[in-house]
Design an enzyme around this catalytic site. Structure first.
Site, short mmCIF file in Angstrom:
data_model
loop_
_atom_site.label_atom_id
_atom_site.label_comp_id
_atom_site.label_asym_id
_atom_site.label_seq_id
_atom_site.Cartn_x
_atom_site.Cartn_y
_atom_site.Cartn_z
N ASP A 487 17.59 53.11 64.87
CA ASP A 487 18.23 52.86 63.36
C ASP A 487 16.80 53.60 62.18
OD1 ASP A 487 20.20 51.28 63.22
OD2 ASP A 487 19.69 49.81 62.36
C1 GLC Z 1 14.45 49.55 60.08
C2 GLC Z 1 13.92 48.60 60.61
C3 GLC Z 1 14.70 48.85 62.08
C4 GLC Z 1 16.26 47.70 61.90
C5 GLC Z 1 16.38 48.40 60.40
C6 GLC Z 1 18.20 47.91 59.92
O1 GLC Z 1 14.63 50.18 59.97
O2 GLC Z 1 12.69 49.27 61.45
O3 GLC Z 1 14.16 47.85 63.10
O4 GLC Z 1 17.16 48.20 62.66
O5 GLC Z 1 15.73 48.84 59.04
O6 GLC Z 1 18.66 48.19 58.28
C1 GLC Z 2 17.26 46.54 64.59
C2 GLC Z 2 18.18 46.18 64.44
C3 GLC Z 2 19.42 47.41 65.78
C4 GLC Z 2 18.78 48.42 66.40
C5 GLC Z 2 17.26 48.36 66.45
C6 GLC Z 2 16.66 49.91 66.47
O1 GLC Z 2 17.14 45.46 65.86
O2 GLC Z 2 18.98 45.39 64.15
O3 GLC Z 2 20.84 47.45 65.24
O4 GLC Z 2 18.95 48.93 67.39
O5 GLC Z 2 16.52 47.50 65.34
O6 GLC Z 2 16.34 50.90 65.07
#
Ligand code: GLC
Ligand code: GLC
Length: 814
Positions: A487
């Site tokens: 993400d």
């Molecule tokens: C932030 C976190 C990530 C997560 C995302 C959800 O970017 O670092 O881990 O997946 O929020 O929106």
């Molecule tokens: C968080 C989010 C997941 C994402 C991950 C890596 O765990 O929930 O959807 O893939 O971060 O960013």
């Protein structure tokens, strides 16, 4: 250093010291009523939705971090001394303390000056309430005159509004008190048809429902004025902050025990039967009274607890393993499976790191979580799949999240995460492999919940796959969109002002940046889809999918290979990301994991080389970091990933969710030692001995362990709600132990450490119990099978004849 120990016999973790490095929590409830409970009785409860139906209040960013919860105070009437048997909030020096977190319940017990108090907290099956069973025992030589005070603070239902909208909220709080039961009815008169109640098994000496009356001015939970003086004031909340507190008096002879049962519950009434009398504004308490009457009787509470234990025994009994490694056994048999159920229930909504007022259910997350829970609750997995599918867009893309209460896609976050649709294929194929229920593909499901747009689920899968084919970039690789699995790799956002979302600020046209990760995912889902098509008799379609897969594999080899490892992506300038050409972020874990698990380069050694590079450049003793070298500054063109300080989260943290991909990759090249070694590095039970470093619970996975660039290398964060739960469960059971579901039956394909002489598994699959025994006769992974005493060619156990209840499988590895 440890703060407790595992009691595997009772499926409990026993905490023996209350001041754990962080709150070590457990979940209560598994259907509609839920609670979070810490080892000092902190936490809160809610009905279905942690934000919109919050029952008890919780203060975020509190000090101590975990403060406020399901508190009980004891007061010695002779001396006036009072204390909390759960240590918080008074924090007296207890003579004995144990917290037993078990399957769906928590028991906190302690002893103070000869008085033992033990409280068991749980949520009965099929009820919207929680029970606290407090047993007080007098171990003194003399009689003890004691006062018991309970207290919870009610939330005014919408947890977000509750902690911000004070100009209104301080005037709306309302309660009723009848027969010693405290009813919380804020907003009941108008648009709400639900209320909460807090009851007790004893005749009470009094109650308080106004927080300030109970606490007294300028006091907190650690020294409520009512407890100090030994008397509540029968206060009635009008606005301000409604609480529920009962005062119970106990006189215990030497050696005597007494049990007090508290019941905290949620109740809905039909709109036309809200009031009693109907022309009044008084809550109709008929149905609430019936449940209260039932559960305030200790024997009924005990019976409900027994049913709950049976429920968990049955769920966990579906897959039990016996291997030479205690940490593997404990995680697979108990805690990892249990955590998978928590991710099923909570997705990423409510933990001590997820506030319960933030995100709903993730499309990607929930589909992946299915890998870990589908064998336990296949019926509910089916329902989950159909709910998720109904939020898919006609383009094949998906809302990134949806709200569990409304089941609608979330417009704030929207769509455009280009990996999302593929996880639906993964979820559906895992479901069919587990259950053999092909009928799900013919279920009519709408797009974007629009009535009239229903199409068979199978068509949704076709569109998911086509979504990528219609969005290929300059190198023929999938366009990344807002982000792929990571993400925080935001190649189209170029976010430069504070507060701007990294994910939804999209100021590039998105026609250049490509993801090698999605390409790897595409190989996997393309093959799954081809298999599904073949089983539906669509041979032509199946080979078309395989044709696309072959083309994509060629593209990966041509544009996704960097010489020693797989490239991660191409940015908006079409420059490589995750390549030796980069100054920082030269190698990323995601593509090493996903491309090898999807089988790229198994024949010609590319996979082995990628895994070798991973071992050399990314592996640490605490797990495999996400990338190296960590980004030391903010890269506008990469986004959030470079916003984290080096070693944390996606910026070179050990993001545990993706470690199992590498474990599976290792099994694909036949390296059982390597796979299990990685498994052990992040296995929380195997890290129990270093709890002062790890700091999170030793019984569940955390999302992240700080990477080698972090000053706190080895420290875990964000425990419980993470895709790590499902992926580790899947990697250890299906790829390392190799008891793997397939469309045509159970495959036996272990890739275990060389030193293991064998292992056993008892696994219920499609209604039949498979008793599997694997023995090593050589160093390799070659399997020969005997099923019910007769040799079978290959490694697929044929589906048993109808009516058969057990199958005995003996596998020899050579
Ligand atoms: C932030 C976190 C990530 C997560 C995302 C959800 O970017 O670092 O881990 O997946 O929020 O929106
Ligand atoms: C968080 C989010 C997941 C994402 C991950 C890596 O765990 O929930 O959807 O893939 O971060 O960013």
């Amino acid at each position: 250093m440890k703060y407790g120990y595992f009691d595997d016999q009772n499926r409990e973790y026993v905490i023996t010291q209350p001041d754990t490095p962080l709150p070590w929590i457990n979940y209560l409830g598994c259907q509609a009523y839920f609670g979070i409970i810490s080892n000092t009785a902190g936490g809160y409860s809610f009905y279905r939705d942690a934000r919109l139906r919050r029952i008890t209040r919780y203060r975020y960013n509190n000090v101590p971090y975990d403060f406020g919860g399901r508190y009980i105070y004891l007061r010695d009437e002779a001396s006036g001394e009072f204390w909390s048997p759960s240590w918080q909030p008074t924090r007296n020096k207890l003579e004995e303390y144990t917290c037993r977190h078990g399957m769906g319940y928590t028991t906190i017990g302690s002893k103070y000056k000869g008085i033992e108090a033990r409280t068991r907290y749980f949520v009965p099956l099929d009820e919207n309430l929680e029970i606290w069973q407090l047993t007080v025992t007098n171990h003194r030589a003399q009689a003890a005159e004691l006062s018991v005070f309970s207290v919870i603070e009610f939330c005014l239902w919408d947890a977000q509004d509750d902690s911000t909208n004070f100009q209104r909220n301080f005037s709306i709080g309302q309660v009723e008190i009848e027969d010693g039961v405290i009813y919380h009815k804020t907003e009941y008169r108008e648009r709400r048809d639900h209320f909460a109640y807090f009851a007790c098994s004893e005749r009470i000496a009094g109650y308080d429902t106004q927080r300030e009356a109970f606490l007294g001015p300028y006091r907190g939970w650690e020294n409520p004025a009512a407890v100090e003086r030994g008397r509540v004031s029968n206060s009635v909340a009008h606005g301000w902050a409604p609480v529920g507190s009962h005062h119970v008096k106990l006189l215990l002879k030497p050696g005597e025990s007494h049990q007090v049962v508290f019941v905290l519950g949620y109740q809905e009434n039909p709109r036309e039967e809200k009031f009693d009398p109907s022309d009044s504004q008084i809550i109709n308490k008929k149905s609430a009274k019936a449940v209260i009457a039932k559960y305030r009787v200790a024997a009924n509470a005990d019976a409900a607890f027994k049913k709950l234990s049976e429920y968990w025994n049955e769920l966990l009994g579906l897959c039990q393993v016996d291997t030479p490694d205690v940490h593997t056994n404990r995680m697979v048999n108990i805690w990892n499976a249990y955590q998978c159920m928590a991710t099923f229930n909570m997705s990423r909504s409510a933990s001590f790191y997820e506030s319960g007022i933030g995100r709903g259910l993730g499309f990607r997350d929930s589909n992946q979580d299915l890998l870990g829970f589908v064998h336990m609750v296949p019926g509910r997995a089916r329902e989950r799949i159909l709910d998720l599918t109904a939020t898919q867009l006609p383009s094949g893309g998906a809302y990134h999240q949806y709200q569990p209460l409304t089941k609608r896609g979330n417009n704030d976050v929207g769509s455009g995460f280009n990996d999302d649709p593929h996880w639906l294929i993964i979820g559906v194929s895992a479901y069919i492999k587990e259950t053999g229920d092909w009928s799900i593909l013919d279920e009519a499901v709408p797009y974007d919940n629009v009535p009239g747009s229903e199409m068979p689920l199978y068509e949704h899968l076709q569109r998911s796959f086509r979504y990528t084919l219609e969005r290929l970039g300059p190198h023929g690789l999938p366009l990344i969109g807002r982000a792929d699995w990571n993400d925080c790799l935001n190649l189209n956002c170029f976010s430069d002002s504070p507060g701007q979302s990294f994910q939804t600020t999209t100021n590039k046209d998105g026609k250049v940046a490509e993801s090698v990760f999605i390409a790897g995912l595409f190989l996997l889902t393309g093959r799954e889809l081809a298999d599904i098509a073949r089983h539906r008799g669509l041979a032509g379609e199946a080979s078309a999918y395989l044709g696309e897969v072959a083309k994509m594999e060629k593209t990966i080899r041509q544009h996704g290979w960097d010489g020693e490892w797989f490239i991660r992506a191409y940015d908006d300038f079409s420059r490589k990301v995750g390549s030796k050409e980069n100054a920082e972020g030269k190698i990323f874990i995601e593509t090493q994991g996903f491309c090898t698990l999807a089988g790229v380069g198994l024949e010609d050694g590319l996979a082995a080389r990628a895994l070798e590079s991973t071992r050399k450049l990314l592996a640490t003793k605490h797990g495999i970091v996400l990338q190296q070298p960590a980004y030391s500054k903010y890269y506008l063109e990469y986004g959030e990933i470079s916003s984290y300080p080096p070693g944390y989260k996606e910026n070179a943290g050990i993001f545990c969710h993706n470690n199992p991909w590498v474990m599976i990759g290792e099994t694909r090249v036949g390296n059982g030692d390597g796979a299990h070694d990685y498994y052990t590095r992040i296995n929380p039970s195997a890290r129990e001995e270093i709890s002062e470093v790890h700091r999170c619970e030793p019984y569940v996975y955390a999302q992240m362990i700080a990477g080698r660039d972090a000053p706190t290398h080895g420290e875990a964060k964000n425990s419980w709600l993470t895709g790590t739960a499902a992926w580790n469960y899947y990697a250890i059971t299906q790829w390392i132990l190799g008891i793997r579901t397939s469309f045509d039956g159970m495959l036996i394909a272990p890739v275990i450490p060389k030193s293991w002489r064998g292992f056993r598994v008892s696994r219920k699959f499609r209604g039949v119990t498979y008793e599997i025994e694997v023995k090593r006769a050589g160093d390799g992974n070659q399997v020969s099978l005997e099923v019910n005493g007769a040799p079978v060619k290959g490694n697929l156990v044929p589906l048993p004849a109808p009516g058969m209840k057990t199958v005995s499988v003996k596998a020899t590895l050579r």
